[in-house]
Design an enzyme around this catalytic site. Structure first.
Site, PDB file in Angstrom:
ATOM      1  N   LYS A   1     -10.756   3.135   9.705  1.00 40.89           N
ATOM      2  CA  LYS A   1     -11.135   1.719   9.727  1.00 40.89           C
ATOM      3  C   LYS A   1     -10.031   0.909  10.390  1.00 40.89           C
ATOM      4  O   LYS A   1      -8.845   1.112  10.114  1.00 40.89           O
ATOM      5  CB  LYS A   1     -11.360   1.243   8.293  1.00 40.89           C
ATOM      6  CG  LYS A   1     -11.870  -0.186   8.145  1.00 40.89           C
ATOM      7  CD  LYS A   1     -12.118  -0.491   6.665  1.00 40.89           C
ATOM      8  CE  LYS A   1     -12.621  -1.903   6.442  1.00 40.89           C
ATOM      9  NZ  LYS A   1     -12.864  -2.184   4.995  1.00 40.89           N
TER      10      LYS A   1
ATOM     11  N   SER B   1     -17.237  -3.871   3.616  1.00 41.76           N
ATOM     12  CA  SER B   1     -16.763  -4.191   4.956  1.00 41.76           C
ATOM     13  C   SER B   1     -16.526  -2.945   5.810  1.00 41.76           C
ATOM     14  O   SER B   1     -16.363  -3.046   7.024  1.00 41.76           O
ATOM     15  CB  SER B   1     -15.450  -4.979   4.843  1.00 41.76           C
ATOM     16  OG  SER B   1     -14.433  -4.197   4.219  1.00 41.76           O
TER      17      SER B   1
ATOM     18  N   SER C   1     -16.183  -2.184  -0.887  1.00 47.17           N
ATOM     19  CA  SER C   1     -16.308  -1.989   0.561  1.00 47.17           C
ATOM     20  C   SER C   1     -16.281  -0.550   1.039  1.00 47.17           C
ATOM     21  O   SER C   1     -16.436  -0.301   2.229  1.00 47.17           O
ATOM     22  CB  SER C   1     -15.216  -2.784   1.284  1.00 47.17           C
ATOM     23  OG  SER C   1     -15.452  -4.167   1.145  1.00 47.17           O
TER      24      SER C   1
END
Length: 385
Positions: A29, A105, A129
Site C-alpha cells: 500500500k 482504505s 481498512s
C-alpha cells in the site's frame, strides 16, 4: 473475474528483493515508505514530495524475510475513507463484483489479491481498512494486535489505532503472510475452535450467511454493552488524530480530494474533552472484549453489516461510514481481528470476522484455516450435484 491488467490497483511496478521463482510476490500500500519513491498516500497533495531515503520498517522486514516486492498499490486518499474511490490515483476495480466498491482504505491491496496479482498484499487498518476491503473483494485479511508490527515509515505517522496487516486469497496464504510480517508469529494447530458470537445488528442476508457458515458449531451468543459506544469513540479518536496530522494541509491545500478535505475539516472540531471521553470508552470496551474471550479461542461476528454498495451509490462517503461499524471497535480495543470471505444467497460479498486475544494472531489464522476447510468440504457435494 476481470482482466488482471485493467483493475487499476498497481501504481508503481518494482523489482525489490529476492526475484527467485519461489520468493513470495508482495504488493505494498502506497502509504508505507519505500526508498527512492515518493509516499503519495493516494493524494495529489503528496505527488511532488521528496522520495523516501529509506524503507519503512515493514518493507525492510519483508525484504529481509526473502519477499519479492513487485509494486505499490493505490488506496483511498490519506487512508481516510471507506469506498476506495480516488479521483487522483484512480479507483481500483473490485475484480469479482466490478459494479461494487473495492472498499477502503486499502482498496488496491484487496483488489490486487482478488485479481491474483501477488501472493499477498500489505495494507493498513485504522478503522477497518484491511478487513472491510477484504470483505468487499472476497479475500482474507488480518488486522494484527495494535503495536505488533513496527509502524516506522507509515503514514499517518502517529496513531493509537493503526495497524499494518496482510491480505491473501486463502487462509493458508494469509498464515504464511502473517508469519513473514509478524516477528513473534508461531503457527498453531487446533481442533474444533471454541467460539462465541457477538450479537450485532446486520441485514438479514448477512446474518444468514454467517449462521450458515457456523452450522455444526456450538456458538453461544453474547452482547458487548459498549459495542455501539466503541464505534463512536473510535471515530472520535481517528478524527482527532488525523486532524492533528493533516489539519493544516486541509486548511491550505486545494489539491486534496473534496471528500477527504471535508472530513478532515470537520474533524478539526473534535475537542480534547471529546477525546478524553473516547479514551474512557476505550478502557471499558477493552475490558469487555477481554472478558468475553475467557474460555474461548475467538469471538465471531459479521465483518460488514450489509453487502458493499455499488459504485453508483458511493457518492456520499459520510453516509457510508456505518460500513465500518462492526470492524472499527476492535481498532479502539487493539485486539487482533481477521476476516474470511462468505457470500450471501444472492452471491454477493459478505464476511465472517474473528476477534482474538491480543498477540493471538496465529490462533486466528488457525481458526480461519479450519473454517475455510469446513466450508469447502460442505460446498463439494453442491458442486458435484
Amino acid at each position: 473475474m476481470s482482466d488482471k491488467k485493467t483493475i487499476n490497483a498497481v501504481t508503481t511496478p518494482l523489482a525489490l528483493g529476492d526475484q527467485g521463482r519461489d520468493a513470495p510476490q508482495v504488493l505494498i500500500k502506497e502509504c508505507l515508505g519505500i526508498a527512492g519513491l515518493t509516499t503519495r498516500c493516494g493524494s495529489r497533495a503528496f505527488k511532488d514530495a521528496p522520495p523516501e531515503t529509506e524503507h519503512s520498517a515493514i518493507v525492510a522486514h519483508l525484504l529481509a524475510q526473502g519477499a519479492a516486492i513487485t509494486g505499490t498499490v493505490t488506496m483511498h486518499e490519506l487512508a481516510f475513507g471507506v469506498t476506495g474511490v480516488n479521483t487522483f490515483a484512480g479507483t481500483a476495480l473490485n475484480p469479482n463484483w466490478p459494479d461494487r466498491i473495492p472498499g477502503g482504505s486499502s482498496s488496491g491491496s484487496a483488489s490486487a489479491v482478488a485479481a491474483g496479482l501477488c501472493d499477498f498484499a500489505v495494507g493498513t487498518d485504522t478503522g477497518g481498512s484491511v478487513r472491510q476491503p477484504a470483505c468487499c473483494c472476497g479475500v482474507y485479511g488480518l488486522k494484527p494486535t495494535y503495536g505488533a508490527i513496527d509502524r516506522r515509515g507509515a503514514i499517518p505517522r502517529g496513531s493509537s489505532l493503526d495497524v499494518i496487516g496482510p491480505f491473501a486469497a486463502s487462509a493458508e496464504a494469509l498464515t504464511r503472510a502473517a508469519a513473514m510480517m509478524l516477528p513473534s508469529f508461531a503457527p498453531v494447530k487446533l481442533d474444533t475452535p471454541k467460539l462465541k458470537q457477538i450479537n450485532v445488528e446486520t441485514d438479514t442476508d448477512i446474518l444468514a450467511a454467517l449462521e450458515d457458515a457456523l452450522v455444526g458449531y456450538d456458538v453461544p451468543a453474547i452482547s458487548l454493552p459498549s459495542f455501539r459506544a466503541s464505534y463512536e469513540a473510535g471515530l472520535t479518536v481517528i478524527n482527532y488524530e488525523l486532524a492533528s496530522e493533516f489539519g493544516q494541509l486541509a486548511r491550505s491545500d486545494a489539491s486534496l480530494g473534496a471528500d477527504v478535505k471535508a472530513r478532515i475539516q470537520a474533524a478539526l472540531s473534535v475537542t480534547p474533552e471529546a477525546l478524553a471521553e473516547a479514551e474512557t470508552v476505550r478502557v471499558v470496551f477493552t475490558r469487555e472484549v477481554d472478558a468475553a474471550l475467557e474460555g474461548v479461542d475467538a469471538l465471531v461476528l459479521p465483518t460488514m453489516p450489509c453487502v458493499p454498495p455499488t459504485l453508483a451509490d458511493a457518492t456520499d462517503p459520510r453516509a457510508l461510514l456505518p460500513l465500518t461499524r462492526l470492524v472499527r471497535p476492535f481498532n479502539l480495543s487493539g485486539h487482533p481481528a481477521l476476516t474470511l470471505p462468505l457470500t450471501t444467497k444472492d452471491g454477493l460479498p459478505a464476511g465472517l470476522q474473528l476477534v482474538g486475544r491480543k498477540g493471538a494472531e496465529a490462533t486466528l489464522c488457525a481458526i480461519a484455516e479450519h473454517l475455510s476447510r469446513a466450508l469447502a468440504a460442505r460446498s463439494m457435494p453442491e458442486m458435484l450435484s
